[in-house]
Design a protein around this motif. Structure first.
Motif, PDB file in Angstrom:
ATOM      1  N   ALA A  11     -66.632 -16.112  22.000  1.00 38.62           N
ATOM      2  CA  ALA A  11     -67.911 -16.463  22.121  1.00 38.62           C
ATOM      3  C   ALA A  11     -68.405 -17.521  22.932  1.00 38.62           C
ATOM      4  O   ALA A  11     -69.645 -17.596  23.510  1.00 38.62           O
ATOM      5  N   LEU A  12     -67.361 -18.429  23.310  1.00 34.62           N
ATOM      6  CA  LEU A  12     -67.808 -19.478  24.231  1.00 34.62           C
ATOM      7  C   LEU A  12     -68.206 -19.142  25.463  1.00 34.62           C
ATOM      8  O   LEU A  12     -68.819 -19.768  26.093  1.00 34.62           O
ATOM      9  N   LEU A  13     -67.692 -18.030  25.944  1.00 36.97           N
ATOM     10  CA  LEU A  13     -67.974 -17.424  27.297  1.00 36.97           C
ATOM     11  C   LEU A  13     -69.455 -17.377  27.274  1.00 36.97           C
ATOM     12  O   LEU A  13     -70.160 -17.312  28.335  1.00 36.97           O
ATOM     13  N   ASP A  14     -70.461 -16.944  26.204  1.00 36.44           N
ATOM     14  CA  ASP A  14     -71.553 -16.786  26.527  1.00 36.44           C
ATOM     15  C   ASP A  14     -72.466 -17.778  26.104  1.00 36.44           C
ATOM     16  O   ASP A  14     -73.736 -17.649  26.326  1.00 36.44           O
ATOM     17  N   PHE A  15     -72.214 -18.976  25.666  1.00 37.80           N
ATOM     18  CA  PHE A  15     -73.028 -20.061  25.273  1.00 37.80           C
ATOM     19  C   PHE A  15     -73.588 -20.587  26.504  1.00 37.80           C
ATOM     20  O   PHE A  15     -72.946 -20.947  27.547  1.00 37.80           O
ATOM     21  N   GLN A  16     -74.772 -20.820  26.503  1.00 38.91           N
ATOM     22  CA  GLN A  16     -75.409 -21.322  27.519  1.00 38.91           C
ATOM     23  C   GLN A  16     -75.752 -22.984  27.237  1.00 38.91           C
ATOM     24  O   GLN A  16     -76.335 -23.651  28.304  1.00 38.91           O
ATOM     25  N   SER A  17     -75.653 -23.577  26.194  1.00 37.07           N
ATOM     26  CA  SER A  17     -76.094 -24.946  25.942  1.00 37.07           C
ATOM     27  C   SER A  17     -75.070 -25.147  24.630  1.00 37.07           C
ATOM     28  O   SER A  17     -74.581 -24.576  23.996  1.00 37.07           O
ATOM     29  N   LEU A  18     -75.318 -26.499  24.568  1.00 43.81           N
ATOM     30  CA  LEU A  18     -74.515 -27.064  23.427  1.00 43.81           C
ATOM     31  C   LEU A  18     -75.222 -26.565  22.100  1.00 43.81           C
ATOM     32  O   LEU A  18     -74.444 -26.289  21.027  1.00 43.81           O
ATOM     33  N   GLU A  19     -76.622 -26.341  22.190  1.00 42.53           N
ATOM     34  CA  GLU A  19     -77.338 -26.024  21.027  1.00 42.53           C
ATOM     35  C   GLU A  19     -76.677 -24.509  20.653  1.00 42.53           C
ATOM     36  O   GLU A  19     -76.589 -24.143  19.304  1.00 42.53           O
ATOM     37  N   ASP A  20     -76.202 -23.618  21.401  1.00 44.58           N
ATOM     38  CA  ASP A  20     -75.748 -22.504  21.313  1.00 44.58           C
ATOM     39  C   ASP A  20     -74.594 -22.593  20.461  1.00 44.58           C
ATOM     40  O   ASP A  20     -74.015 -21.903  19.660  1.00 44.58           O
ATOM     41  N   LEU A  21     -73.462 -23.689  21.052  1.00 46.72           N
ATOM     42  CA  LEU A  21     -72.296 -24.058  20.274  1.00 46.72           C
ATOM     43  C   LEU A  21     -72.386 -24.114  18.768  1.00 46.72           C
ATOM     44  O   LEU A  21     -71.935 -23.730  18.023  1.00 46.72           O
ATOM     45  N   GLN A  22     -73.491 -24.981  18.618  1.00 43.52           N
ATOM     46  CA  GLN A  22     -73.548 -25.661  17.334  1.00 43.52           C
ATOM     47  C   GLN A  22     -74.058 -24.577  16.257  1.00 43.52           C
ATOM     48  O   GLN A  22     -73.806 -24.444  15.182  1.00 43.52           O
ATOM     49  N   ALA A  23     -74.964 -23.889  16.939  1.00 43.83           N
ATOM     50  CA  ALA A  23     -75.557 -22.789  16.100  1.00 43.83           C
ATOM     51  C   ALA A  23     -74.543 -21.873  15.789  1.00 43.83           C
ATOM     52  O   ALA A  23     -74.447 -21.144  14.655  1.00 43.83           O
ATOM     53  N   TRP A  24     -73.483 -21.408  16.623  1.00 44.28           N
ATOM     54  CA  TRP A  24     -72.448 -20.422  16.313  1.00 44.28           C
ATOM     55  C   TRP A  24     -71.545 -21.108  15.052  1.00 44.28           C
ATOM     56  O   TRP A  24     -71.375 -20.467  14.248  1.00 44.28           O
ATOM     57  N   LEU A  25     -71.307 -22.510  15.171  1.00 43.12           N
ATOM     58  CA  LEU A  25     -70.475 -23.207  14.031  1.00 43.12           C
ATOM     59  C   LEU A  25     -71.250 -23.077  12.886  1.00 43.12           C
ATOM     60  O   LEU A  25     -70.722 -22.859  11.658  1.00 43.12           O
ATOM     61  N   ASN A  26     -72.704 -23.335  12.813  1.00 44.76           N
ATOM     62  CA  ASN A  26     -73.266 -23.313  11.721  1.00 44.76           C
ATOM     63  C   ASN A  26     -73.297 -21.970  10.971  1.00 44.76           C
ATOM     64  O   ASN A  26     -73.588 -21.947   9.807  1.00 44.76           O
ATOM     65  N   THR A  27     -73.097 -21.095  11.745  1.00 49.28           N
ATOM     66  CA  THR A  27     -73.365 -19.575  11.199  1.00 49.28           C
ATOM     67  C   THR A  27     -71.958 -19.222  10.652  1.00 49.28           C
ATOM     68  O   THR A  27     -71.889 -18.488   9.588  1.00 49.28           O
ATOM     69  N   HIS A  28     -70.721 -19.575  11.340  1.00 47.64           N
ATOM     70  CA  HIS A  28     -69.535 -19.010  11.023  1.00 47.64           C
ATOM     71  C   HIS A  28     -68.670 -20.172   9.991  1.00 47.64           C
ATOM     72  O   HIS A  28     -67.740 -19.607   9.471  1.00 47.64           O
ATOM     73  N   ILE A  29     -68.967 -21.113   9.973  1.00 43.24           N
ATOM     74  CA  ILE A  29     -68.246 -22.184   9.020  1.00 43.24           C
ATOM     75  C   ILE A  29     -69.179 -22.930   8.324  1.00 43.24           C
ATOM     76  O   ILE A  29     -70.419 -23.256   8.941  1.00 43.24           O
ATOM     77  N   ALA A  30     -68.904 -23.512   7.244  1.00 49.55           N
ATOM     78  CA  ALA A  30     -69.814 -24.293   6.344  1.00 49.55           C
ATOM     79  C   ALA A  30     -69.558 -25.619   6.505  1.00 49.55           C
ATOM     80  O   ALA A  30     -68.468 -26.130   6.503  1.00 49.55           O
ATOM     81  N   PRO A  31     -70.736 -26.413   7.210  1.00 52.90           N
ATOM     82  CA  PRO A  31     -70.365 -27.783   7.469  1.00 52.90           C
ATOM     83  C   PRO A  31     -70.221 -28.432   6.213  1.00 52.90           C
ATOM     84  O   PRO A  31     -70.857 -28.080   5.345  1.00 52.90           O
ATOM     85  N   ALA A  32     -69.364 -29.654   6.362  1.00 51.26           N
ATOM     86  CA  ALA A  32     -69.251 -30.424   5.178  1.00 51.26           C
ATOM     87  C   ALA A  32     -70.849 -31.198   4.738  1.00 51.26           C
ATOM     88  O   ALA A  32     -70.929 -31.213   3.424  1.00 51.26           O
ATOM     89  N   ASN A  33     -71.275 -31.713   5.646  1.00 47.20           N
ATOM     90  CA  ASN A  33     -72.564 -32.486   5.461  1.00 47.20           C
ATOM     91  C   ASN A  33     -73.694 -31.921   6.381  1.00 47.20           C
ATOM     92  O   ASN A  33     -73.737 -32.583   7.624  1.00 47.20           O
ATOM     93  N   GLY A  34     -74.657 -31.095   6.045  1.00 47.60           N
ATOM     94  CA  GLY A  34     -75.689 -30.629   7.075  1.00 47.60           C
ATOM     95  C   GLY A  34     -75.005 -29.929   8.012  1.00 47.60           C
ATOM     96  O   GLY A  34     -74.050 -29.079   7.966  1.00 47.60           O
TER      97      GLY A  34
END
Length: 307
Positions: free
Chosen positions: A281-304
């Motif tokens: 998925a990293l190949l398609d990220f255009q911004s840091l927000e894209d990366l963080q959105a992927w993490l928020n979708t695929h793994i559960a953050p510990a705090n927020g």
């Protein structure tokens, strides 16, 4: 390890078939116990072990042993097949015995018969069930059935270092196995079955505390070997994780230069499967927000969220 347990149980019966027949059938007057072939090549079937037995009261018969580390639900049907094939091959009465080694779930019922009715005809096969976890280890150790001793850890009350030490001492001091390679096999079998009820660290600690006595014993050597193998496996996994983190780190620095600490920690926490998906998925990220959105979708953050 299941394969180790299977091999061990068959070898143990071969060392002293009489002891196993007495356990299975409850007869003290059995003699001339000889293991016979358990291959039924016509149907590509093989039971664990069959012992031909002579009894003054009951004459000649077969004891068919089926030893299962973990109880399979199709066991009744298999025992029906094994029993019929053995009777047809040897033309002798067959006493089938199912020995279960490890406990089953609370709601699992282990039947002692197979029964099926079709078009008014009923097929039924009874067999004896022995659950080792229900048998008292104290009763076992009071007996002279040394070839059953390696199973002591899985008996009721057997998960105890004192039991391991007692069994080892009895095997080492028995004149029956003096200068006999069978003692080594019995000690190795003890280590294998102990491995199912003790954790690896406890077994290694037990062995280390008795190095002066047991260092050269097959029991000690098998435990240490398993510990080394476990350590090597852990080392390989740790190496793979470090290599994965290094690769992802290079890719992320190349694309984003810097990352917030919380985001980088989230990337480091990815499993191997998640990391593979993330790298693609990293190949398609255009911004840091894209990366963080992927993490928020695929793994559960510990705090927020990972922001």
């Amino acid at each position: 390890m299941a394969k180790d347990a299977d091999i061990s149980s068959k070898r143990l019966i071969g060392f002293a078939p009489e002891e196993w027949v007495r356990l299975a059938v409850g007869l003290d007057d059995v003699r001339d116990c000889v293991i016979v072939s358990s291959d039924f090549q016509t149907l590509s079937r093989a039971s664990d072990t069959q012992v031909r037995v002579t009894s003054p009261e009951h004459g000649d018969f077969l004891v068919l042993f089926e030893i299962q580390l973990r109880y399979p639900v199709d066991m009744p049907l298999r025992l029906r097949a094994y029993t019929g094939l053995a009777e047809e091959k040897y033309r002798l009465p067959v006493y089938p015995v199912l020995i279960n080694v490890l406990p089953v779930g609370q709601h699992v019922v282990i039947p002692n018969f197979f029964e099926n009715t079709f078009l008014g005809l009923t097929a039924r096969q009874e067999y004896r069930v022995i659950n080792l976890w229900e048998m008292s280890v104290e009763t076992l150790l009071e007996s002279d059935a040394l070839t059953l001793f390696p199973l002591a850890p899985v008996f009721r009350g057997g998960r105890n270092e004192a039991v391991l030490e007692t069994v080892l001492q009895r095997l080492r001091n028995s004149p029956v196995f003096a200068n006999d390679s069978r003692r080594g096999d019995l000690e190795t079998a003890l280590a294998i079955f102990a491995g199912y009820v003790f954790d690896q660290d406890s077994l290694l600690d037990f062995a280390r505390k008795r190095m002066d006595v047991f260092t050269e014993s097959p029991f000690y050597q098998w435990i240490v070997k398993q510990g080394l193998q476990q350590g090597l496996q852990q080392g390989v996994l740790q190496g793979m994780q470090l290599e994965r983190e290094a690769l992802l780190g290079r890719q992320l620095r190349h694309k984003f230069v810097t990352l917030p600490d919380k985001t980088w920690l989230a990337v480091q926490s990815l499993t191997l499967t998640q990391a593979e998906a993330f790298a693609e998925a990293l190949l398609d990220f255009q911004s840091l927000e894209d990366l963080q959105a992927w993490l928020n979708t695929h793994i559960a953050p510990a705090n927020g969220e990972f922001v």
